[in-house]
Write an enzyme that holds these catalytic residues in place. Sequence first.
Site, PDB file in Angstrom:
ATOM      1  N   GLY A 136       0.818  -1.209   0.000  1.00 21.45           N
ATOM      2  CA  GLY A 136       0.000   0.000   0.000  1.00 21.45           C
ATOM      3  C   GLY A 136       0.848   1.253   0.000  1.00 21.45           C
ATOM      4  N   GLY A 172       1.115   5.202   1.523  1.00 21.04           N
ATOM      5  CA  GLY A 172       0.668   6.084   2.583  1.00 21.04           C
ATOM      6  C   GLY A 172       1.110   7.508   2.319  1.00 21.04           C
ATOM      7  CE1 TYR A 212       3.902  12.466   7.015  1.00 17.08           C
ATOM      8  CE2 TYR A 212       2.485  10.711   7.812  1.00 17.08           C
ATOM      9  CZ  TYR A 212       2.832  12.044   7.779  1.00 17.08           C
ATOM     10  OH  TYR A 212       2.101  12.951   8.490  1.00 17.08           O
ATOM     11  N   GLY A 213       5.075   7.294   2.609  1.00 19.28           N
ATOM     12  CA  GLY A 213       5.909   6.337   1.906  1.00 19.28           C
ATOM     13  C   GLY A 213       5.108   5.160   1.380  1.00 19.28           C
ATOM     14  CB  THR A 214       5.658   2.843  -1.258  1.00 15.20           C
ATOM     15  OG1 THR A 214       5.293   4.022  -1.987  1.00 15.20           O
ATOM     16  CG2 THR A 214       4.977   1.645  -1.892  1.00 15.20           C
ATOM     17  CB  VAL A 215       4.003  -0.448   3.237  1.00 17.67           C
ATOM     18  CG1 VAL A 215       4.349  -1.649   4.104  1.00 17.67           C
ATOM     19  CG2 VAL A 215       3.924   0.808   4.086  1.00 17.67           C
ATOM     20  CG  ASP A 230      -2.325  10.068   8.108  1.00 17.08           C
ATOM     21  OD1 ASP A 230      -3.460  10.542   7.900  1.00 17.08           O
ATOM     22  OD2 ASP A 230      -1.689   9.430   7.252  1.00 17.08           O
TER      23      ASP A 230
END
Length: 659
Positions: free
Chosen positions: A335, A337, A339-342, A450
Amino acid sequence: MKLKFHNCIILILIHTILTTAHSSAALCNHTCGRRKLPFPFGFSAACQIQLNCSANGAILAAGFPIQSVNAETILVNLPAVCGRPVEALRRLFTANLAPTSHNAVLLHDCRNQSSGCLIPTTMVQTHFERLDCGAGNATVSCYSEPDGNTTSFIDYGKLARSGCRSLFSAISMEAYSNSSSVSLDVQVVRVGWWLRGGCRCSRNARCVRVSPPPLGGGETTAYRCECFEGFNGDGFLDGVGCRKESEACNPSNYLSGKCGGTTRVVVLVGGVGAGASLMLTLGLLFCFIRKRSKLRSRSKKSKNLLETSGITIPIYSYKEMEKAADFFSDKRRLGNGAYGTVYRGKLSNDTTVAIKRIRHRDSIDQVINEIKLLSSVSHPNLVRLLGCSIEHEEQILVYDFMPNGTLSQHLHRQKGLALAWPVRLKIAAETAQAISYLHNEMNPPIYHRDIKSSNILLDGEYRSKVADFGLSRLGMAESSHISTAPQGTPGYLDPQYHQHFHLSDKSDVYSFGVVLVEIITALRVVDFSRPQNEVNLAALAVDRIGRGCLDEIIDPFLRPSIDLSVHKVAELAFRCLAFHRDMRPTMMEVAIELEQIRMSKWGLMKVVVKKHEYDVVGFFSSTDSMDAVTDCSPVSAAESWQSDQSSPSSNSLLNRAPG
């Protein structure tokens, strides 16, 4: 002689013009907008597999938007549409493409109901329950091949003979290797690809034979190339081939200095003076060496800072992270977000983890301070930080992997089983406890910024695990707020924070109030298909709860088991959503009240039941449903706190035991 980096770029452009003019492989345009596809995909007639690039930079296959491309398949978006002819799917059967047997094709307006679909009927109904294509045509028929595997494809002839006239949508299924879990992509069709003819694979690659459906036409022999274990690349003789993982590099990284191993510059001399070509090559090599030297120096400094900062969690190299996440491939992405990608990753010890690749680029000192803080946080309902990496100007965090996904996926029927009310209440209480811990037990306190259902993860036992708290901001112990630019997710954002840029613990309380409403209603937080004054779920909930009309928005799945605890949680959500922050309770008060509701006389009895054909996991109330609580009644759960104020004083919260 010192060359600045922008001069290097100019040299690279000149070199590209000189060399590509005589390279047949370079005639293929691989770029669409800001996206670049690997061989054999491209957007011009010279490409082995030609796709389409729209004016706005969207990549299309036969007019359908492409979601991702990997070494075996293409994910193509197939939105649910009424009245689309079945023949539209025929466009995805070409000389090099065809939908695989790992798809359930959803058809409409059928003479016969198909059987043996690989996706359970109840799951199809769950994902498309709100779509209606008109009276008499409400049933969606599901077609799939009987023996799904990655090397076979849908038989279009059989599908066309199914007696259905409309192509409604599709659900794609992918089984994770070495795992019993399955990923479902809704409104997506998985399309396999291949090249025709004899194998043209590079060294360190195997030829994978493919048996395309006869509908594709052309030669009957087809193949793909696949790099051996320990190597990465496209595997094709006409592409970038395969390189060792320690040397592997995405072509888009050549100018960023992220490529390991030796930089290779290929010079094609045809029609160009050898001396000029040699000078350009030497200039390019000088630029690359100089740039990489700077990056290595920065990475070494970052590593030294990490090792001397007292951080107790494992510190991984960037190469280890690349390998664990399969070079951050789309196939591993869990996914995106704020602040970044997981990504789903696997460490060298076979531990499955979640790897977050952070987007923002704070100073190294600030990042190390955040990692130190994260590694010191310990609460059973916060996701654990297992490791980190700061190299090559990358900031990467490693967390526990949560097999049951996010609360959002369960509430919106995108994943897993339907959650009974007591399970939702348990998740809410655990989440509140975790946020209260960040606010009250940490010094200085941590404000999440968040809070949302997609940041509430669920482990194998459906326990709540709050994520993304490490990228929050620290509150000053001696002040009531800190000033910062407003960040967060639309629909969850504190209106006062948005207007005045004043972040406080009450901003998290507001966001959590939205999550409570989401848990009760299972409605989207922002939904433009609702009437204009109901697009925002918080506004809709405040209106309905304030008027005592909660039953209008309660999740229909919960209605057979509604009790007073649902109304008590709605009352608490109403107070969390007060416009003025001083009228909201603290997270500690919220956590205490939720726990009191859980442990009140509406005790919980653990059972496993089946209701409405859903497989339901969880707990149901031991009491009968509270039918006496009527919809929009003058005497309602809202009556005790209706006054001139927008909500009651939070000071009264702890003095009122539920029941």
